[in-house]
Design a protein around this motif. Structure first.
Motif, PDB file in Angstrom:
ATOM      1  N   PRO A  22     -22.260  38.551   1.027  1.00  0.00           N
ATOM      2  CA  PRO A  22     -22.858  39.205  -0.145  1.00  0.00           C
ATOM      3  C   PRO A  22     -22.605  40.718  -0.162  1.00  0.00           C
ATOM      4  CG  PRO A  22     -24.396  37.618   0.760  1.00  0.00           C
ATOM      5  CD  PRO A  22     -23.254  37.720   1.734  1.00  0.00           C
ATOM      6  N   ASP A  23     -22.505  41.333   1.025  1.00  0.00           N
ATOM      7  CA  ASP A  23     -22.172  42.757   1.120  1.00  0.00           C
ATOM      8  C   ASP A  23     -20.805  43.021   0.497  1.00  0.00           C
ATOM      9  OD1 ASP A  23     -23.370  45.076   1.851  1.00  0.00           O
ATOM     10  OD2 ASP A  23     -22.924  44.932   3.982  1.00  0.00           O
ATOM     11  N   PHE A  24     -19.840  42.186   0.858  1.00  0.00           N
ATOM     12  CA  PHE A  24     -18.486  42.333   0.306  1.00  0.00           C
ATOM     13  C   PHE A  24     -18.497  42.126  -1.206  1.00  0.00           C
ATOM     14  CE2 PHE A  24     -14.717  40.071  -1.266  1.00  0.00           C
ATOM     15  CZ  PHE A  24     -13.743  41.055  -1.060  1.00  0.00           C
ATOM     16  N   ILE A  25     -19.140  41.042  -1.650  1.00  0.00           N
ATOM     17  CA  ILE A  25     -19.140  40.726  -3.084  1.00  0.00           C
ATOM     18  C   ILE A  25     -19.890  41.798  -3.879  1.00  0.00           C
ATOM     19  CG2 ILE A  25     -20.075  39.083  -4.782  1.00  0.00           C
ATOM     20  CD1 ILE A  25     -19.227  36.845  -2.859  1.00  0.00           C
ATOM     21  N   GLY A  26     -21.024  42.293  -3.352  1.00  0.00           N
ATOM     22  CA  GLY A  26     -21.777  43.336  -4.050  1.00  0.00           C
ATOM     23  C   GLY A  26     -20.980  44.614  -4.215  1.00  0.00           C
ATOM     24  N   ASP A  27     -20.291  45.048  -3.144  1.00  0.00           N
ATOM     25  CA  ASP A  27     -19.514  46.292  -3.216  1.00  0.00           C
ATOM     26  C   ASP A  27     -18.203  46.110  -3.978  1.00  0.00           C
ATOM     27  OD1 ASP A  27     -21.535  47.351  -1.760  1.00  0.00           O
ATOM     28  OD2 ASP A  27     -20.326  47.955  -0.031  1.00  0.00           O
ATOM     29  N   ARG A  28     -17.519  44.984  -3.740  1.00  0.00           N
ATOM     30  CA  ARG A  28     -16.233  44.766  -4.409  1.00  0.00           C
ATOM     31  C   ARG A  28     -16.416  44.634  -5.920  1.00  0.00           C
ATOM     32  NH1 ARG A  28     -13.300  43.889  -7.735  1.00  0.00           N
ATOM     33  NH2 ARG A  28     -11.318  42.759  -7.808  1.00  0.00           N
ATOM     34  N   TYR A  29     -17.506  43.993  -6.335  1.00  0.00           N
ATOM     35  CA  TYR A  29     -17.735  43.810  -7.769  1.00  0.00           C
ATOM     36  C   TYR A  29     -18.742  44.821  -8.323  1.00  0.00           C
ATOM     37  CZ  TYR A  29     -14.958  39.612  -7.198  1.00  0.00           C
ATOM     38  OH  TYR A  29     -13.924  38.744  -6.925  1.00  0.00           O
ATOM     39  N   TYR A  30     -18.979  45.882  -7.548  1.00  0.00           N
ATOM     40  CA  TYR A  30     -19.782  47.038  -7.973  1.00  0.00           C
ATOM     41  C   TYR A  30     -20.992  46.612  -8.815  1.00  0.00           C
ATOM     42  CZ  TYR A  30     -16.592  46.348 -11.978  1.00  0.00           C
ATOM     43  OH  TYR A  30     -15.871  45.801 -13.000  1.00  0.00           O
ATOM     44  N   SER A  31     -21.750  45.653  -8.263  1.00  0.00           N
ATOM     45  CA  SER A  31     -22.818  45.062  -9.061  1.00  0.00           C
ATOM     46  C   SER A  31     -23.964  44.541  -8.208  1.00  0.00           C
ATOM     47  CB  SER A  31     -22.237  43.902  -9.888  1.00  0.00           C
ATOM     48  OG  SER A  31     -23.248  43.102 -10.451  1.00  0.00           O
ATOM     49  N   ARG A  32     -25.173  44.935  -8.563  1.00  0.00           N
ATOM     50  CA  ARG A  32     -26.360  44.395  -7.908  1.00  0.00           C
ATOM     51  C   ARG A  32     -26.533  42.916  -8.256  1.00  0.00           C
ATOM     52  NH1 ARG A  32     -32.293  47.177  -8.289  1.00  0.00           N
ATOM     53  NH2 ARG A  32     -31.171  48.752  -7.086  1.00  0.00           N
ATOM     54  N   THR A  33     -26.186  42.558  -9.493  1.00  0.00           N
ATOM     55  CA  THR A  33     -26.300  41.157  -9.926  1.00  0.00           C
ATOM     56  C   THR A  33     -25.374  40.267  -9.096  1.00  0.00           C
ATOM     57  OG1 THR A  33     -26.801  41.884 -12.165  1.00  0.00           O
ATOM     58  CG2 THR A  33     -26.139  39.587 -11.892  1.00  0.00           C
ATOM     59  N   ALA A  34     -24.130  40.742  -8.900  1.00  0.00           N
ATOM     60  CA  ALA A  34     -23.177  39.965  -8.096  1.00  0.00           C
ATOM     61  C   ALA A  34     -23.709  39.771  -6.684  1.00  0.00           C
ATOM     62  CB  ALA A  34     -21.819  40.676  -8.055  1.00  0.00           C
TER      63      ALA A  34
END
Length: 574
Positions: free
Chosen positions: A104-116
């Motif tokens: 989730p750390d990778f997905i949150g930062d890569r997709y610049y989104s709290r929702t992601a």
């Protein structure tokens, strides 16, 4: 000493070893708790990853499925092995270079989104609890037979052991405990396999015994014997599949891409010192996995021949229940073998259950999850071998459970609290939150162990399907597509896991009477539907991308930096 005493002794010693390692390697910081301080040597990480990977599904249930399903069971071998190669080559080095603790750390930062990030957290927790349900059933099966306690009691004992080394040691404690657990489980898997291969075929290596002739059979091969037995008893031939080609392809594909999206396996590659160590670690893991996976078909075949011969007798006329071998009575007490004397002749007979003659209808039901555990007893091996297998089964289930619990605790403490809800909490508070989350997760997983939704490998296959439909596309697009944006990734994950979960729940729990090939979408079973979920994820993400804002330039540059091999050998944390 009898089997139960030896089991208490060997299992007790292994538990003492695990707890001792956890105390020695207890985590003192969030980095040690999450990624073992990032300093695990590749060889040790390879063993730990193999133990994390070879769960109760691999140790207990995979050979059981192959034993009963024959050729159809090979999808698990192909899918899980191929998926690990996919993970090692396409994902692990890039995620390690990114330098974060969790998926989730990778997905949150890569997709610049709290929702992601939040969607990824929910997916991770959902997948992990689905997976844990299978592990805890494995723990219950082992304890109920070998320690002769209720399944509930066995699950509680397992909870306490996992609590010690997962909550106290975090990833650091889990890693070195898993090294020990790998040694226990591989020894426990190979010893009886070698014994039985020597007894049945004269071959020391089970892998060659699998393709050899049976001793005293006038040149009859093991697989020919199984084909003959299967045909006689009304089953499909052992070496011929009954599944459609599209379903075999879908299940294998779902298991492969699901492997590459499993958060508890991915996080293991964050524990090595350097990016290039991820590939070395992955290579070692594949060697350690292959030792067990190439042995599984032989274990399955030997167990099947011995089981049919001991229940139906060497001449195939049945065995008097009063004179049944001890292993049948032992497992009957657990409820995992049942005998229903349909014709009242006092003789046990095992068939496909489809024979119209009431005098030869199936009278013995055998739970496929017991095949590996019962194998040494069926073959009359020494008591210490039977006890060793019990310790191996418990090690396999507990090692994976610990890894899954860690993912759940880090998803709550690091991704949800630190990175989303309360970014100002201290390192000490975050560590406390991680331990509390692990404690709550252990209690919930115990409930799943006592009320399991299915047999071990089936439940685990669903976890792989959910991972295939949610994480895999988001991670692949995050690494290899600079343009994929947050809206596309979130929409893809939600629709992918939503479709897959709904399909599985409908056919397995809401309307199980409709769970047959004629009602499945394109003839694809719930175990394989994750592949369709993955395709839906990719398609929805691509469509949404067309109608939403492009990815910011700085994110595109970051993705380019992840893929750029320059300096990867020296890359540490970023």
């Amino acid at each position: 000493m009898d089997v139960q005493t030896l089991t208490f002794l060997i299992v007790g010693l292994s538990f003492a070893l695990y707890i001792g390692i956890a105390i020695w390697a207890r985590a003192g910081s969030t980095k040690e708790f999450y990624v073992a301080g990032g300093g695990v040597p590749p060889l040790a990480n390879g063993m730990a990853t193999a133990a994390d990977w070879m769960s109760a599904a691999s140790f207990i249930s995979m050979a059981g499925i192959i034993s009963f399903a024959g050729y159809d069971g090979s999808v698990y071998l192909m899918g899980w092995t191929g998926g690990y190669v996919l993970l090692a080559m396409c994902l692990a080095p890039y995620l390690r270079k990114f330098g974060k603790f969790t998926v989730p750390d990778f997905i949150g930062d890569r997709y610049y989104s709290r929702t992601a990030r939040l969607v990824a957290i929910v997916c991770a927790i959902f997948i992990c609890f689905t997976y844990i349900a299978g592990q805890m059933r494995g723990v219950g099966v082992v304890f109920s037979r070998f320690l002769e306690v209720e399944i509930e009691t066995g699950v509680y004992i397992g909870m306490v052991i996992v609590f010690f080394y997962a909550v106290l040691g975090g990833m650091k404690g889990i890693t070195y405990t898993q090294v020990a657990q790998y040694c226990v489980l591989v020894f426990a898997y190979l010893v009886p396999a070698i014994f039985i291969s020597m007894m049945m075929t004269g071959h020391f290596f089970p892998q060659t015994g699998f393709g050899a002739t049976l001793i005293g059979s006038d040149g009859v091969y093991v697989l020919d014997k199984l084909d003959g037995l299967s045909a006689e008893l009304g089953f499909a031939q052992y070496t011929e599949g009954s599944k459609s080609m599209i379903d075999v392809f879908a299940i294998t594909g779902a298991l492969m891409v699901g492997t590459a999206g499993l958060p508890h396996v991915i996080v293991r590659f964050f524990t090595v010192p350097r990016v290039k160590d991820t590939r070395i670690s992955a290579a070692w893991t594949l060697v350690f996995i292959a030792i067990v996976y190439t042995t599984a078909p032989a274990v399955a075949a030997f167990a099947r021949v011995n089981m049919v011969d001991t229940i139906n007798g060497k001449d195939g006329s049945g065995t008097a229940y009063a004179e049944a071998p001890a292993w049948i009575k032992n497992w009957e007490r657990t409820g995992l073998i049942t005998f229903d004397d349909k014709n009242g002749d006092g003789e046990m007979f095992y068939t496909a259950g489809k024979i119209t003659d009431p005098n030869s209808a199936n009278e013995v039901n055998v739970d496929r999850d017991i095949m590996v555990l019962a194998n040494p007893e069926i073959a009359n091996l020494p008591a210490w071998v039977i006890a060793l297998v019990a310790a191996g089964g418990i090690a396999a289930a507990l090692s994976t459970t610990a890894g899954l619990l860690l993912v759940i605790s880090t998803s709550v403490s690091h991704d949800l609290l630190k990175r989303t809800l309360k970014p100002d909490i201290t390192d000490k508070q975050e560590l406390l939150a991680a331990r509390l989350a692990a404690m709550v997760a252990i209690v919930i997983s115990a409930y799943f162990g006592i009320n399991p939704p299915g047999f071990v490998a089936s439940v685990v296959a669903f976890a792989f399907g959910l991972a295939a439909a949610s994480f895999f596309p988001a991670i692949i697009m995050g690494i290899f597509s600079k343009t994929m944006n947050r809206e596309g990734a979130v929409a893809g994950m939600v629709t992918g896991i939503g479709f897959t979960a709904a399909y599985i729940i409908f056919f397995k729990f809401v309307s199980p009477d409709l769970n047959s090939p004629e009602n499945w979408f394109l003839g694809i079973s719930p175990e394989g539907i994750g592949l369709i979920g993955m395709i839906i994820n990719f398609a929805v993400a691509a469509i949404v991308l067309k109608f939403t804002q492009p990815t910011p330039v700085e994110i595109q540059e970051m993705v380019e930096g992840i893929r750029n091999p320059k300096g990867s050998a020296e890359a540490h944390d970023h």
